[in-house]
Motif scaffolding. Structure first.
Motif, PDB file in Angstrom:
ATOM      1  N   GLU A 466       0.856  -1.189   0.000  1.00  0.00           N
ATOM      2  CA  GLU A 466       0.000   0.000   0.000  1.00  0.00           C
ATOM      3  C   GLU A 466       0.889   1.234   0.000  1.00  0.00           C
ATOM      4  OE1 GLU A 466      -3.345   0.354   0.491  1.00  0.00           O
ATOM      5  OE2 GLU A 466      -4.090  -1.563   1.199  1.00  0.00           O
ATOM      6  N   GLU A 467       1.329   1.617  -1.183  1.00  0.00           N
ATOM      7  CA  GLU A 467       2.289   2.727  -1.265  1.00  0.00           C
ATOM      8  C   GLU A 467       1.748   4.008  -0.684  1.00  0.00           C
ATOM      9  OE1 GLU A 467       4.489   2.127  -5.387  1.00  0.00           O
ATOM     10  OE2 GLU A 467       4.700   4.156  -4.544  1.00  0.00           O
ATOM     11  N   MET A 468       0.518   4.334  -1.083  1.00  0.00           N
ATOM     12  CA  MET A 468      -0.020   5.629  -0.659  1.00  0.00           C
ATOM     13  C   MET A 468      -0.180   5.704   0.840  1.00  0.00           C
ATOM     14  SD  MET A 468      -2.906   7.337  -3.029  1.00  0.00           S
ATOM     15  CE  MET A 468      -3.742   7.869  -1.560  1.00  0.00           C
ATOM     16  N   ARG A 469      -0.754   4.655   1.406  1.00  0.00           N
ATOM     17  CA  ARG A 469      -1.011   4.694   2.844  1.00  0.00           C
ATOM     18  C   ARG A 469       0.293   4.695   3.617  1.00  0.00           C
ATOM     19  NH1 ARG A 469      -4.748   0.033   4.303  1.00  0.00           N
ATOM     20  NH2 ARG A 469      -4.447   0.897   6.360  1.00  0.00           N
ATOM     21  N   LEU A 470       1.242   3.977   3.087  1.00  0.00           N
ATOM     22  CA  LEU A 470       2.529   3.933   3.785  1.00  0.00           C
ATOM     23  C   LEU A 470       3.182   5.303   3.763  1.00  0.00           C
ATOM     24  CD1 LEU A 470       4.743   2.442   5.178  1.00  0.00           C
ATOM     25  CD2 LEU A 470       5.473   1.484   3.035  1.00  0.00           C
ATOM     26  N   GLY A 471       3.116   5.951   2.591  1.00  0.00           N
ATOM     27  CA  GLY A 471       3.698   7.282   2.504  1.00  0.00           C
ATOM     28  C   GLY A 471       3.021   8.239   3.467  1.00  0.00           C
ATOM     29  N   TYR A 472       1.704   8.118   3.528  1.00  0.00           N
ATOM     30  CA  TYR A 472       0.941   8.992   4.412  1.00  0.00           C
ATOM     31  C   TYR A 472       1.321   8.742   5.860  1.00  0.00           C
ATOM     32  CZ  TYR A 472      -3.075  11.600   6.075  1.00  0.00           C
ATOM     33  OH  TYR A 472      -3.870  12.510   6.693  1.00  0.00           O
ATOM     34  N   LEU A 473       1.415   7.472   6.216  1.00  0.00           N
ATOM     35  CA  LEU A 473       1.783   7.132   7.588  1.00  0.00           C
ATOM     36  C   LEU A 473       3.139   7.704   7.933  1.00  0.00           C
ATOM     37  CD1 LEU A 473       1.359   5.396  10.191  1.00  0.00           C
ATOM     38  CD2 LEU A 473       2.679   3.653   9.070  1.00  0.00           C
ATOM     39  N   ALA A 474       4.081   7.524   7.008  1.00  0.00           N
ATOM     40  CA  ALA A 474       5.436   8.014   7.268  1.00  0.00           C
ATOM     41  C   ALA A 474       5.415   9.513   7.519  1.00  0.00           C
ATOM     42  CB  ALA A 474       6.351   7.666   6.099  1.00  0.00           C
ATOM     43  N   GLN A 475       4.669  10.218   6.670  1.00  0.00           N
ATOM     44  CA  GLN A 475       4.604  11.669   6.840  1.00  0.00           C
ATOM     45  C   GLN A 475       4.033  12.035   8.197  1.00  0.00           C
ATOM     46  OE1 GLN A 475       2.421  13.533   3.729  1.00  0.00           O
ATOM     47  NE2 GLN A 475       4.270  14.345   2.801  1.00  0.00           N
ATOM     48  N   GLU A 476       2.956  11.353   8.559  1.00  0.00           N
ATOM     49  CA  GLU A 476       2.324  11.663   9.852  1.00  0.00           C
ATOM     50  C   GLU A 476       3.273  11.421  10.999  1.00  0.00           C
ATOM     51  OE1 GLU A 476      -2.433  10.998   9.615  1.00  0.00           O
ATOM     52  OE2 GLU A 476      -1.181   9.251  10.060  1.00  0.00           O
ATOM     53  N   LEU A 477       3.952  10.276  10.959  1.00  0.00           N
ATOM     54  CA  LEU A 477       4.836   9.934  12.063  1.00  0.00           C
ATOM     55  C   LEU A 477       5.969  10.947  12.185  1.00  0.00           C
ATOM     56  CD1 LEU A 477       5.137   6.072  11.761  1.00  0.00           C
ATOM     57  CD2 LEU A 477       3.725   7.385  13.303  1.00  0.00           C
ATOM     58  N   ASN A 493      10.789   2.233   4.967  1.00  0.00           N
ATOM     59  CA  ASN A 493       9.952   1.226   4.324  1.00  0.00           C
ATOM     60  C   ASN A 493       9.265   1.785   3.094  1.00  0.00           C
ATOM     61  OD1 ASN A 493      10.154  -1.269   5.580  1.00  0.00           O
ATOM     62  ND2 ASN A 493       8.881  -0.644   7.294  1.00  0.00           N
ATOM     63  N   CYS A 494       8.883   3.051   3.195  1.00  0.00           N
ATOM     64  CA  CYS A 494       8.218   3.695   2.066  1.00  0.00           C
ATOM     65  C   CYS A 494       9.140   3.717   0.851  1.00  0.00           C
ATOM     66  CB  CYS A 494       7.842   5.118   2.494  1.00  0.00           C
ATOM     67  SG  CYS A 494       6.647   5.860   1.436  1.00  0.00           S
ATOM     68  N   TYR A 495      10.375   4.152   1.056  1.00  0.00           N
ATOM     69  CA  TYR A 495      11.327   4.184  -0.056  1.00  0.00           C
ATOM     70  C   TYR A 495      11.602   2.796  -0.582  1.00  0.00           C
ATOM     71  CZ  TYR A 495      12.625   9.090   0.357  1.00  0.00           C
ATOM     72  OH  TYR A 495      12.611  10.454   0.360  1.00  0.00           O
ATOM     73  N   SER A 496      11.698   1.854   0.343  1.00  0.00           N
ATOM     74  CA  SER A 496      12.017   0.490  -0.069  1.00  0.00           C
ATOM     75  C   SER A 496      10.921  -0.077  -0.946  1.00  0.00           C
ATOM     76  CB  SER A 496      12.215  -0.365   1.180  1.00  0.00           C
ATOM     77  OG  SER A 496      12.609  -1.649   0.822  1.00  0.00           O
ATOM     78  N   LEU A 497       9.671   0.259  -0.619  1.00  0.00           N
ATOM     79  CA  LEU A 497       8.559  -0.239  -1.428  1.00  0.00           C
ATOM     80  C   LEU A 497       8.665   0.288  -2.845  1.00  0.00           C
ATOM     81  CD1 LEU A 497       6.046  -1.920  -1.369  1.00  0.00           C
ATOM     82  CD2 LEU A 497       4.760   0.046  -0.610  1.00  0.00           C
ATOM     83  N   ARG A 498       9.208   1.502  -2.970  1.00  0.00           N
ATOM     84  CA  ARG A 498       9.374   2.085  -4.305  1.00  0.00           C
ATOM     85  C   ARG A 498      10.675   1.643  -4.950  1.00  0.00           C
ATOM     86  NH1 ARG A 498       8.747   8.205  -3.572  1.00  0.00           N
ATOM     87  NH2 ARG A 498       7.694   8.048  -1.567  1.00  0.00           N
ATOM     88  N   LYS A 499      11.331   0.684  -4.320  1.00  0.00           N
ATOM     89  CA  LYS A 499      12.560   0.112  -4.858  1.00  0.00           C
ATOM     90  C   LYS A 499      13.733   1.086  -4.833  1.00  0.00           C
ATOM     91  CE  LYS A 499      10.606  -3.651  -6.912  1.00  0.00           C
ATOM     92  NZ  LYS A 499       9.922  -4.385  -5.876  1.00  0.00           N
ATOM     93  N   ASP A 500      13.598   2.173  -4.069  1.00  0.00           N
ATOM     94  CA  ASP A 500      14.719   3.102  -3.969  1.00  0.00           C
ATOM     95  C   ASP A 500      15.535   2.695  -2.750  1.00  0.00           C
ATOM     96  OD1 ASP A 500      14.971   6.735  -3.734  1.00  0.00           O
ATOM     97  OD2 ASP A 500      16.468   5.139  -3.853  1.00  0.00           O
ATOM     98  N   HIS A 501      16.365   1.672  -2.939  1.00  0.00           N
ATOM     99  CA  HIS A 501      16.984   1.057  -1.768  1.00  0.00           C
ATOM    100  C   HIS A 501      18.056   1.927  -1.150  1.00  0.00           C
ATOM    101  CE1 HIS A 501      14.714  -2.553  -2.297  1.00  0.00           C
ATOM    102  NE2 HIS A 501      15.082  -2.631  -3.546  1.00  0.00           N
ATOM    103  N   ASP A 502      18.689   2.782  -1.953  1.00  0.00           N
ATOM    104  CA  ASP A 502      19.727   3.646  -1.368  1.00  0.00           C
ATOM    105  C   ASP A 502      19.126   4.598  -0.357  1.00  0.00           C
ATOM    106  OD1 ASP A 502      20.987   3.464  -4.532  1.00  0.00           O
ATOM    107  OD2 ASP A 502      22.231   2.997  -2.780  1.00  0.00           O
ATOM    108  N   SER A 503      18.034   5.246  -0.751  1.00  0.00           N
ATOM    109  CA  SER A 503      17.406   6.178   0.187  1.00  0.00           C
ATOM    110  C   SER A 503      16.868   5.449   1.397  1.00  0.00           C
ATOM    111  CB  SER A 503      16.256   6.938  -0.483  1.00  0.00           C
ATOM    112  OG  SER A 503      16.653   7.386  -1.732  1.00  0.00           O
ATOM    113  N   ALA A 504      16.276   4.283   1.149  1.00  0.00           N
ATOM    114  CA  ALA A 504      15.734   3.516   2.273  1.00  0.00           C
ATOM    115  C   ALA A 504      16.848   3.233   3.274  1.00  0.00           C
ATOM    116  CB  ALA A 504      15.123   2.217   1.770  1.00  0.00           C
ATOM    117  N   LEU A 505      17.997   2.867   2.739  1.00  0.00           N
ATOM    118  CA  LEU A 505      19.131   2.572   3.620  1.00  0.00           C
ATOM    119  C   LEU A 505      19.498   3.782   4.457  1.00  0.00           C
ATOM    120  CD1 LEU A 505      21.017   0.323   4.264  1.00  0.00           C
ATOM    121  CD2 LEU A 505      22.527   1.075   2.459  1.00  0.00           C
ATOM    122  N   LYS A 506      19.506   4.949   3.788  1.00  0.00           N
ATOM    123  CA  LYS A 506      19.836   6.180   4.511  1.00  0.00           C
ATOM    124  C   LYS A 506      18.872   6.402   5.663  1.00  0.00           C
ATOM    125  CE  LYS A 506      20.537   9.213   1.121  1.00  0.00           C
ATOM    126  NZ  LYS A 506      20.322  10.476   0.426  1.00  0.00           N
TER     127      LYS A 506
END
Lengths: 713, 192
Positions: A466-477, A493-506
């Motif tokens: 659930e990309e959208m909900r995850l993004g929303y949750l991340a923003q809220e948190l 987790n949001c970045y990872s779902l979008r396959k942007d693993h470098d940012s997710a790692l950061k």
């Protein structure tokens, strides 16, 4: 002057004016250097998050209280060795750990951080035996995997312990009041001021511990000071007025201090026991639950109850009409303490006498008191038993049992953040992501400020894609708290779902920066490294996660996957075995264990493992698929075909099933069926590399066909 | 494939380029595990500028044509797409014109797999390595060599600002022949 300064400091501490408190405390210490004042200054520093200052001033102090504070500062500064020496009994010191239950708990944490598992288990158990309401110690035991059944821990022994501590407390109460009368008012108020407890909701639990100072001070008592800076100059007759002041703050304090309230020393100090009782209620809940109870309490007209019911303690949430007694009792204590905070010794004597009067007035009340006490304690222990049971089951990964246990809670208790998060986690561990999603959503909606467990919620959303909900949750948190590791885990987790693993790692690295001991962040880092194919990095992260918490089975699983990628199959087997030992109900781990076994040529065991996985979780389609794969690679095409046909019914949209069937039919020379499945497999949108593979297989298929046709011609 | 605007391929000619680089989800950059080298360079404009994600810095060759960029992998990898950032407006006669892409096991057996001619490119230019046959979507190779055969306006040396190489994503589940596509399978396929 000493008195005045001390009271001023106490007042400032209670109202969170820490710098002011430090300033005055320094003046106080300069004028009247003494151990007690030194401890007060240390408390000011600790409240102001200056553990290093507290560390320096308390270095070398010998009194148990100072040792406890010193150990706490060491702990905050990560000087585990010094903390340990400070807390351990030595010859020239008292032969027990200072701070009682709190001290044992702190020592347990020190041992845990240092990796000395058995010692820490011992210490946590001692903490619980001293004070059964030391819930955090039970939690730690659960997470170490060494918790006993909740019914034993919070059972009869605990009941007796609470009873006797409460009774002694009550006796001390009256005696103490007398003593107060006799002692010099100045000194009395000074000393008691030292033992005031502050409640700072913002700070973490360990900070609060420091404020529940155990008493090995002579006669004087501990008081509960409401952070609601009361007007402390009113004389005693205004008690009823004061009573009407809302106790929510008290309870909020209790809420935070709760987990900590239980950490108060069990010896000495009558009021500590009160706080324990209060904290017992607050211990396992969020403020909401308490406020419901408080609201119930407040409805009861306090004035009439005060005189008679002062010692009665009904703690049952349902019996709201009996509630006033406890709160009135607490009010009285507070008033007592607040009175004593003022420099007038007169009020003390007033109260002392009034207390005496109460006592004398109500000799007949004693039996209802004890019965209400008993029922109160049993209520609390019942609640703790359920929660403890549920928590223990969850951490042993008996998720079904945990869910059943949590169902036993009353609706009010169930709908608190902590319980909802526990239930959500139970569903998550069962791979029932839909239910987990709904539970977590509820928890987040009701308590948007509570971040504990939100990292698991973000993982659930990740699994559900659930990309959208995850993004929303991340923003809220992030908007709630930028400095909490859970928020950054959600963003990662949001970045990872979008396959942007470098940012997710950061992002995950940021979470680690915020809290080195946040195990899950390390594991998630490992997952990202694995996705980037940096298997060395992944291994490092997983091992770090495991060094913090050996029972974090996700990290074992991650290591196993890494070794599978690196084709070190025996290592992989070993990791999966360990993971299974911790969480024996996970069908996913069993599947991978089976794969590792198959790759190590232990095919029978592999097949057995797949069977086991199938039985454990009937909803998981993968064991059948993997089994078919193994059978196909062993050349047993008929069996494989059978299994896959079954699977096709359950999961008709899965391209890989059709692709595998295509291969098998090709081997079985049933070319029409093979072609059929070939077509379906391609229709179902496989990944491009798979599509290429499938087409390549098809090419090889066509040629024998053509040959056959040519022959016929 | 990557989206490309204003591209017209007439016998291997590519005009224009994109400002933004948009790559499909199922591709990932392969170049991190590769060893990059060039046939020649001017000091200060070396091979690192090709990989620094900075479009201001560029590699400038300093020798005879053809100029070569060699990308060597540790094991055979599947490659699908090569993307270059070149800009005629900034580089004029330094802008490459004829490019040949070769693949093989090493310097000794490189074979040309693609040949294109760029016509006034301005931005990201995507060169697909796939053949017409669906089985040839990827090139499975140890080494890739990008050869600049000639430049615009007959310039001798060449500028290239950035190069990226893409291949398919590997199967996240190790040792499995096919990747999973449906939700039911994917949910149970990993733990996190």
């Amino acid at each position: 002057m000493e008195n005045l300064l001390a009271n001023c400091v106490e007042k400032n501490l209670s109202q969170f004016m820490f710098t002011n408190a430090i300033f005055f405390c320094e003046r106080l210490l300069a004028e009247f250097p003494s151990e007690v004042n030194l401890q007060l200054l240390a408390r000011c520093y600790l409240s102001n998050s200056q553990a290093y200052s507290a560390y320096y001033i308390l270095k070398g102090s010998k009194t148990p209280q100072s040792r406890y504070l010193f150990a706490f500062s060491c702990f905050k500064l990560d000087l585990l060795g010094e903390a340990e020496t400070a807390l351990l009994p030595s010859e020239d010191n008292v032969d027990e750990v200072p701070g009682g239950a709190a001290g044992h708990y702190l020592l347990g944490l020190v041992y845990r951080y240092a990796g000395r598992k058995n010692s820490s288990i011992e210490q946590f158990r001692m903490a619980l035996s001293f004070d059964p309401l030391c819930w955090e110690a039970y939690r730690e035991l659960c997470s170490l995997g060494a918790a006993e059944e909740a019914s034993t821990v919070f059972g009869n022994v605990a009941f007796q312990r609470l009873q006797e501590t409460f009774v002694t407390q009550r006796i001390n109460f009256s005696e103490g009041a007398n003593i107060n009368q006799l002692t010099d008012s100045d000194k009395a108020s000074r000393d008691t001021s030292l033992w005031r407890t502050e409640h700072v909701p913002g700070e973490n639990q360990q900070d609060l511990k420091i404020r529940q100072l155990g008493a090995d001070i002579p006669p004087d008592t501990d008081r509960q000071l409401n952070t609601n800076g009361w007007d402390l100059n009113t004389p005693s007759p205004v008690i009823s007025q004061v009573l009407d002041a809302p106790p929510p703050l008290l309870h909020k304090n209790m809420l935070r201090s709760a987990v900590e309230g239980s950490l108060m020393s069990v010896h000495g100090g009558r009021r500590i026991k009160f706080s324990e009782e209060m904290s017992a209620e607050a211990t396992e809940g969020s403020g909401r639950r308490r406020s419901a109870r408080i609201a119930a309490r407040k409805k009861i007209p306090m004035s009439q109850s005060f005189g008679k019911d002062s010692y009665r303690l009904h703690l049952s949430p349902s019996e709201s009409n009996c509630v006033p007694s406890l709160s009135s009792m607490i009010e009285k204590c507070r008033i007592q303490s607040s009175k004593e905070a003022t420099t007038s010794g007169q009020s003390i004597s007033d109260i002392g006498s009034s207390v005496d009067d109460e006592e004398n007035k109500n000799p007949s009340e004693s039996s209802p008191d004890s019965s209400s006490l008993i029922s109160g304690i049993s209520e609390v222990l019942n609640l703790l038993r359920i929660l403890g049971d549920g928590h223990r089951h969850l951490l042993m990964y008996n998720c079904q049992e945990a869910l059943l246990v949590y169902q036993k809670l009353s609706l009010k208790q169930y709908n608190t953040h902590w319980v909802l998060v526990q239930v959500g986690k139970a569903y998550f561990e069962l791979q029932d992501y839909f239910n987990a999603d709904s539970t977590f959503t509820l928890a987040h909606q009701k308590y948007p400020y509570a971040l504990e467990g939100m990292d698991t919620y973000s993982t659930v959303l990740y699994h559900l894609k659930e990309e959208m909900r995850l993004g929303y949750l991340a923003q809220e948190l992030i908007s709630v708290d930028r400095l909490s590791p859970e928020s950054w885990c959600a963003v990662g987790n949001c970045y990872s779902l979008r396959k942007d693993h470098d940012s997710a790692l950061k992002m995950f690295k940021r979470a680690i920066q915020l809290n080195e001991r946040f195990t899950y962040a390390h594991t998630l880092c490992g997952h990202e490294f694995a996705a980037l194919e940096d298997f060395e990095g992944a291994e490092r992260c997983y091992r770090r996660a495991l060094s913090i918490d050996t029972r974090h089975y996700n990290a074992w699983y991650g290591l196993g996957m890494t070794y599978l990628h690196l084709e070190k199959f025996e290592f992989a087997e070993h990791q999966f075995q360990l993971a299974l030992k911790i969480n024996p109900r996970s069908s996913v781990i069993m599947c991978y264990y089976g794969i590792a076994l198959h790759e190590s040529k232990k095919n029978d065991e592999a097949l057995n493992m797949m069977e086991k996985a199938k039985l454990t979780d009937a909803k998981n389609p993968l064991p059948k698929y993997y089994k078919a794969n193994i059978l196909a690679s062993l050349g047993d095409y008929h069996k494989a075909q059978k299994v896959l046909e079954e699977l096709k019914e359950c999961a008709p949209q899965e391209s890989s099933v059709h692709a595998l069937l295509f291969n098998i039919y090709k081997q079985l020379k049933l070319y029409d069926k093979a072609v059929l499945h070939f077509g379906t497999a391609l229709d179902l949108n496989p990944s491009p590399s798979d599509a290429v593979k499938i087409k390549a297989y098809m090419e090889r298929l066509v040629i024998p066909d053509e040959l056959a046709m040519e022959e016929n011609l | 494939m990557a989206t490309e605007s204003s591209e017209s391929e007439e016998e291997g000619k590519i005009r224009g380029g994109n400002d933004k680089l948009i790559i499909e989800d199922d591709l990932r950059e392969m170049s991190k595990n590769a060893a990059w080298s060039v046939s020649s360079c001017k000091p200060g404009n070396g091979v690192t500028t090709l990989r620094d994600d900075n479009l201001e810095t560029y590699w400038q060759s300093d020798g005879l044509q053809p100029h070569l960029i060699n990308i060597q992998f540790q094991k055979k990898v599947k490659l699908q797409l090569v993307v270059l950032y070149v800009d005629f407006k900034l580089d004029e006669s330094y802008t490459p014109s004829k490019i040949s892409i070769r693949a093989g096991d090493g310097f000794h057996n490189l074979k040309e797999i693609k040949s294109v001619e760029l016509v006034k490119p301005t931005g990201w230019v995507c060169l697909s390595l796939s053949g017409t046959d669906p089985r040839e979507t990827f090139v499975n190779t140890f080494m890739l060599q990008i050869a600049i055969l000639s430049n615009h306006l007959n310039g001798r040396d060449t500028h290239i600002r950035q190069i990226k190489v893409y291949g398919p994503r590997p199967n996240p589940i190790p040792r499995q022949p096919f990747q999973f596509t449906s939700m039911e399978f994917l949910t149970y396929s990993t733990l996190r």
